[in-house]
Design a protein around this motif. Structure first.
Motif, PDB file in Angstrom:
ATOM      1  N   ASP B 234      42.764  61.824  80.607  1.00 31.12           N
ATOM      2  CA  ASP B 234      43.346  63.749  80.615  1.00 31.12           C
ATOM      3  C   ASP B 234      42.074  64.320  81.354  1.00 31.12           C
ATOM      4  OD1 ASP B 234      45.375  62.432  80.882  1.00 31.12           O
ATOM      5  OD2 ASP B 234      45.980  63.491  78.474  1.00 31.12           O
ATOM      6  N   ALA B 235      40.949  64.360  80.427  1.00 35.52           N
ATOM      7  CA  ALA B 235      39.828  64.926  80.771  1.00 35.52           C
ATOM      8  C   ALA B 235      39.345  64.794  82.054  1.00 35.52           C
ATOM      9  CB  ALA B 235      38.914  64.957  80.175  1.00 35.52           C
ATOM     10  N   MET B 236      38.967  63.199  82.854  1.00 31.49           N
ATOM     11  CA  MET B 236      38.460  63.243  84.088  1.00 31.49           C
ATOM     12  C   MET B 236      39.662  63.562  85.279  1.00 31.49           C
ATOM     13  SD  MET B 236      37.125  59.163  82.761  1.00 31.49           S
ATOM     14  CE  MET B 236      37.078  58.616  84.494  1.00 31.49           C
ATOM     15  N   ARG B 237      40.567  63.126  85.364  1.00 27.46           N
ATOM     16  CA  ARG B 237      41.679  63.033  85.691  1.00 27.46           C
ATOM     17  C   ARG B 237      42.578  65.227  85.677  1.00 27.46           C
ATOM     18  NH1 ARG B 237      44.215  61.874  89.112  1.00 27.46           N
ATOM     19  NH2 ARG B 237      45.897  63.182  88.824  1.00 27.46           N
ATOM     20  N   GLY B 238      41.561  65.616  84.678  1.00 25.07           N
ATOM     21  CA  GLY B 238      41.973  67.575  85.567  1.00 25.07           C
ATOM     22  C   GLY B 238      40.855  67.494  86.035  1.00 25.07           C
ATOM     23  N   HIS B 239      39.427  66.902  85.616  1.00 25.24           N
ATOM     24  CA  HIS B 239      38.626  67.737  86.213  1.00 25.24           C
ATOM     25  C   HIS B 239      37.051  66.168  87.728  1.00 25.24           C
ATOM     26  CE1 HIS B 239      38.626  71.306  84.572  1.00 25.24           C
ATOM     27  NE2 HIS B 239      39.243  70.338  83.407  1.00 25.24           N
ATOM     28  N   PRO B 240      39.064  66.185  88.508  1.00 23.04           N
ATOM     29  CA  PRO B 240      37.909  65.276  89.161  1.00 23.04           C
ATOM     30  C   PRO B 240      36.527  65.249  89.490  1.00 23.04           C
ATOM     31  CG  PRO B 240      40.207  65.481  90.145  1.00 23.04           C
ATOM     32  CD  PRO B 240      39.662  66.507  89.301  1.00 23.04           C
ATOM     33  N   PHE B 241      36.695  67.077  89.608  1.00 28.34           N
ATOM     34  CA  PHE B 241      34.874  67.313  90.282  1.00 28.34           C
ATOM     35  C   PHE B 241      33.752  66.744  89.829  1.00 28.34           C
ATOM     36  CE2 PHE B 241      31.345  69.679  90.976  1.00 28.34           C
ATOM     37  CZ  PHE B 241      31.444  69.852  92.886  1.00 28.34           C
ATOM     38  N   MET B 242      33.801  67.107  88.399  1.00 26.03           N
ATOM     39  CA  MET B 242      32.929  66.536  87.163  1.00 26.03           C
ATOM     40  C   MET B 242      32.587  65.728  86.987  1.00 26.03           C
ATOM     41  SD  MET B 242      32.336  70.127  86.342  1.00 26.03           S
ATOM     42  CE  MET B 242      30.924  69.867  85.381  1.00 26.03           C
ATOM     43  N   VAL B 243      33.826  64.300  87.629  1.00 22.50           N
ATOM     44  CA  VAL B 243      33.702  62.445  87.786  1.00 22.50           C
ATOM     45  C   VAL B 243      32.467  62.245  88.199  1.00 22.50           C
ATOM     46  CG1 VAL B 243      34.588  60.580  87.061  1.00 22.50           C
ATOM     47  CG2 VAL B 243      35.891  62.144  86.203  1.00 22.50           C
ATOM     48  N   ALA B 244      32.541  62.854  89.107  1.00 23.37           N
ATOM     49  CA  ALA B 244      31.970  62.350  90.342  1.00 23.37           C
ATOM     50  C   ALA B 244      30.858  63.265  91.867  1.00 23.37           C
ATOM     51  CB  ALA B 244      32.432  61.525  91.903  1.00 23.37           C
ATOM     52  N   GLY B 245      31.711  64.305  92.581  1.00 24.36           N
ATOM     53  CA  GLY B 245      31.393  65.358  93.003  1.00 24.36           C
ATOM     54  C   GLY B 245      31.748  65.342  94.792  1.00 24.36           C
ATOM     55  N   THR B 246      31.007  66.747  95.830  1.00 20.66           N
ATOM     56  CA  THR B 246      31.280  66.659  96.772  1.00 20.66           C
ATOM     57  C   THR B 246      31.187  65.005  97.274  1.00 20.66           C
ATOM     58  OG1 THR B 246      30.343  68.442  96.902  1.00 20.66           O
ATOM     59  CG2 THR B 246      30.976  67.711  98.744  1.00 20.66           C
ATOM     60  N   GLY B 247      32.265  64.662  98.466  1.00 20.69           N
ATOM     61  CA  GLY B 247      32.152  63.397  99.000  1.00 20.69           C
ATOM     62  C   GLY B 247      31.850  61.979  98.163  1.00 20.69           C
ATOM     63  N   ARG B 248      32.361  61.477  97.161  1.00 21.34           N
ATOM     64  CA  ARG B 248      32.473  60.710  95.968  1.00 21.34           C
ATOM     65  C   ARG B 248      33.716  60.369  96.435  1.00 21.34           C
ATOM     66  NH1 ARG B 248      28.283  60.984  92.306  1.00 21.34           N
ATOM     67  NH2 ARG B 248      29.702  58.325  92.068  1.00 21.34           N
ATOM     68  N   LEU B 249      34.108  59.626  96.345  1.00 19.21           N
ATOM     69  CA  LEU B 249      35.444  57.985  96.111  1.00 19.21           C
ATOM     70  C   LEU B 249      36.226  58.304  95.067  1.00 19.21           C
ATOM     71  CD1 LEU B 249      36.974  56.070  97.719  1.00 19.21           C
ATOM     72  CD2 LEU B 249      36.479  54.380  95.827  1.00 19.21           C
ATOM     73  N   ASP B 250      35.250  58.900  94.133  1.00 12.95           N
ATOM     74  CA  ASP B 250      36.089  59.122  92.744  1.00 12.95           C
ATOM     75  C   ASP B 250      36.596  60.947  92.379  1.00 12.95           C
ATOM     76  OD1 ASP B 250      35.064  56.960  92.009  1.00 12.95           O
ATOM     77  OD2 ASP B 250      33.402  57.325  89.987  1.00 12.95           O
ATOM     78  N   THR B 251      36.320  60.874  92.641  1.00  9.00           N
ATOM     79  CA  THR B 251      36.552  62.542  92.801  1.00  9.00           C
ATOM     80  C   THR B 251      38.492  62.900  94.323  1.00  9.00           C
ATOM     81  OG1 THR B 251      34.217  63.595  92.504  1.00  9.00           O
ATOM     82  CG2 THR B 251      36.165  65.081  93.402  1.00  9.00           C
ATOM     83  N   GLU B 252      37.948  61.922  95.194  1.00  9.58           N
ATOM     84  CA  GLU B 252      38.805  62.055  96.525  1.00  9.58           C
ATOM     85  C   GLU B 252      40.259  62.363  95.614  1.00  9.58           C
ATOM     86  OE1 GLU B 252      37.515  59.754  99.482  1.00  9.58           O
ATOM     87  OE2 GLU B 252      39.205  60.024 100.322  1.00  9.58           O
ATOM     88  N   LEU B 253      39.712  60.102  95.246  1.00 12.63           N
ATOM     89  CA  LEU B 253      40.801  59.285  95.208  1.00 12.63           C
ATOM     90  C   LEU B 253      41.723  60.303  93.513  1.00 12.63           C
ATOM     91  CD1 LEU B 253      40.098  56.234  95.019  1.00 12.63           C
ATOM     92  CD2 LEU B 253      41.700  57.105  96.623  1.00 12.63           C
ATOM     93  N   MET B 254      40.856  60.763  92.548  1.00 16.35           N
ATOM     94  CA  MET B 254      41.641  61.542  91.730  1.00 16.35           C
ATOM     95  C   MET B 254      42.401  62.907  92.159  1.00 16.35           C
ATOM     96  SD  MET B 254      40.065  60.611  87.768  1.00 16.35           S
ATOM     97  CE  MET B 254      38.192  60.903  88.528  1.00 16.35           C
ATOM     98  N   ASP B 255      41.964  63.447  92.879  1.00 13.05           N
ATOM     99  CA  ASP B 255      42.495  64.795  93.435  1.00 13.05           C
ATOM    100  C   ASP B 255      43.700  64.418  94.408  1.00 13.05           C
ATOM    101  OD1 ASP B 255      40.735  67.025  93.283  1.00 13.05           O
ATOM    102  OD2 ASP B 255      38.677  66.604  94.570  1.00 13.05           O
TER     103      ASP B 255
END
Lengths: 328, 328
Positions: B234-255
């Motif tokens: 839930d922490a990762m899902r709630g803060h996708p930017f914190m897991v990777a950042g601008t332009g990154r796949l992890d962040t994009e997919l969780m967003d």
């Protein structure tokens, strides 16, 4: 499902990346060694399937510099001819040679249409950023090739604004030369766009290796093509640093052997030997890191004295975390 | 010779890079989708063969933060828990969260042993160089993981100087948790060195996908592991930017989806869905560029609404020179 089942060229396992007790990643590829008559001396994967030569075609793309007479008219040095064949690091000697080509041909940096990217050599990229500058077309690894193309245009009276177009007389001439040197009809060489905006050429791996054997030996070519090929080869061989730069495989191999060597994007390597063979290598996945171990292993099999093909992979603390080497 | 002939895991053609009329490069790989009971719902290549999870293991490596009580004692926010699971870009919010973890645990940047590299996010790397600075351990994409590990050590009274060693009580605890969550014995999880100096874990692709399904759902786990897994998720899902950042796949997919997503070096991707499955992907050659198209195609097959899996490859003049996409 192997690649060949899918209608794509058959390739072979060529390199492995190990970590701890396991293979972590693998690299497949195709390799062909040919003599100037086109006989296949060694192959891995399908030697008849096409590859894009990318920057490995630069020695061919530089032939009009000699054949047109531009090199003599403008009194280009061997260093300048070598940088016209280069995927250079944008170190100072590279930039100086590119500027000199342009100046001798009555042109300027403004004429370069090589596109801009940060210098391949990281310390140069960091220096440029620390100076607060943005990369310019001269910093592109292809700027020597573009300067050379422009010099031919200036010499021949071709338009210098449109030199990148596939229908431009210089690009038509280059296409014809690549086909001729590699023993193909023009319509057997396929053309697409290279990342720097000039045509990229695709041809069968075997034909490319044959052309490399011809450039390396001067054999199997018409008289004037043979003279031009040997002059390009000797310029590259005489100035390995100008062809690539610090820490680069092309430079290292030309410094330490009597081969001529030219790498290309998406993990292509072109090698030629005066002993009568050319070698063309394509790592299927385009990974640059696999080119060195695979090339060293292949060159070793041909009796060339080369460094150890296996090298350590190090972590951020300098510790060895694995190794990359040829699959044997 | 296919990989399996050579005693290496069988893989499958998963992505192609096209230029002009031809396929220029190809990427093979392995993929497994499993439910929390370990049933294989979809596979490409051999699901029983091992992969190194690399940074895709970070959500597992963060479990002791919850299980030890450190997260509650130090009042870590969900942003801080997310950055402890991150391969971050070293953008300012990432650095601030890492500093905050250290400060709350009574530690400083000096305690970080993550090794130093330039920020993954190129504009941040350029800014750092323009300021005339060298990268520090906090800029490492792994600095959140290291800060989290240090916080557990501070909480548990473990030595903070030797936390990277495989025999350190924290690393032993992490190994046990990974085995437990993925349904393996400890001796079935192989340990090597990761590039940032802590243990890297290898396990069968199917076991990893099963563990991801369990973290995503909380099913198939002991009570306290289930609570910890869901809190990390839930922490990762709630803060996708914190897991990777601008332009990154992890962040994009969780967003854009309700999945939890964590990439790792050498082209690994871990995905979990609350709908009851986990997906583990490894591109055989380690090429990051292939992860996105292959993952999007696989997620599309599972009914997840995802962007177009094929994307253009552009040259230095901004022109389209080719495309990269899944092999279908």
């Amino acid at each position: 499902m192997s690649s060949v089942d899918a209608g794509l060229p058959d390739d072979a396992l060529l390199a492995v990346v190990r970590r701890g007790a396991l293979v972590e990643s693998v690299h497949r590829g195709r390799l062909a060694v040919c003599d100037p008559e086109g006989n296949v001396l060694e192959a891995a994967g399908d030697p008849e399937a096409y590859i894009y030569a990318r920057s490995s075609a630069k020695p061919f793309q530089a032939l009009p510099l000699i054949l047109s007479g531009a090199a003599d008219t403008f009194a280009f040095t061997d260093e300048e001819l070598a940088v016209a064949c280069a995927s250079h690091n944008a170190e100072e000697p590279h930039l100086a040679a590119v500027r000199s080509i342009l100046e001798k041909a009555g042109l300027t940096e403004e004429d370069l249409q090589s596109g801009a990217h940060l210098p391949l050599y990281r310390p140069e990229a960091a220096k440029l950023l620390r100076r607060g500058e943005e990369p310019r077309p001269i910093h592109s690894n292809c700027s020597g090739k573009h300067a050379g193309m422009l010099a031919v245009c200036a010499h021949e009276g071709y338009d210098t604004a449109t030199y990148r177009e596939p229908g431009h007389p210089l690009q038509r001439r280059i296409l014809g030369l690549i086909a001729e040197v590699c023993g193909l009809r023009e319509d057997e060489v396929l053309v697409a766009g290279d990342n720097c905006g000039v045509p990229a050429f695709a041809l069968p791996l075997r034909s490319f290796a044959t052309g490399l054997a011809r450039i390396a030996t001067g054999e199997g070519l018409s008289g004037e093509n043979s003279v031009a090929a040997r002059r390009i080869r000797d310029a590259m061989r005489g100035h390995p640093f100008m062809v690539a730069g610090t820490g680069r495989l092309d430079t290292e191999l030309m410094d330490s052997t009597d081969l001529f060597v030219k790498g290309g994007a998406e993990a292509v390597l072109a090698v030629g030997s005066r002993e009568g063979w050319g070698m063309a290598l394509k790592i299927s996945d385009g990974a640059e890191r696999a080119v060195r171990p695979v090339a060293l292993a292949a060159l070793g099999r041909r009796g060339v004295a080369v460094p150890e093909a296996v090298s350590n992979v190090r972590g951020l603390h300098g510790e060895v975390v694995g190794e990359i080497g040829p699959w044997t």
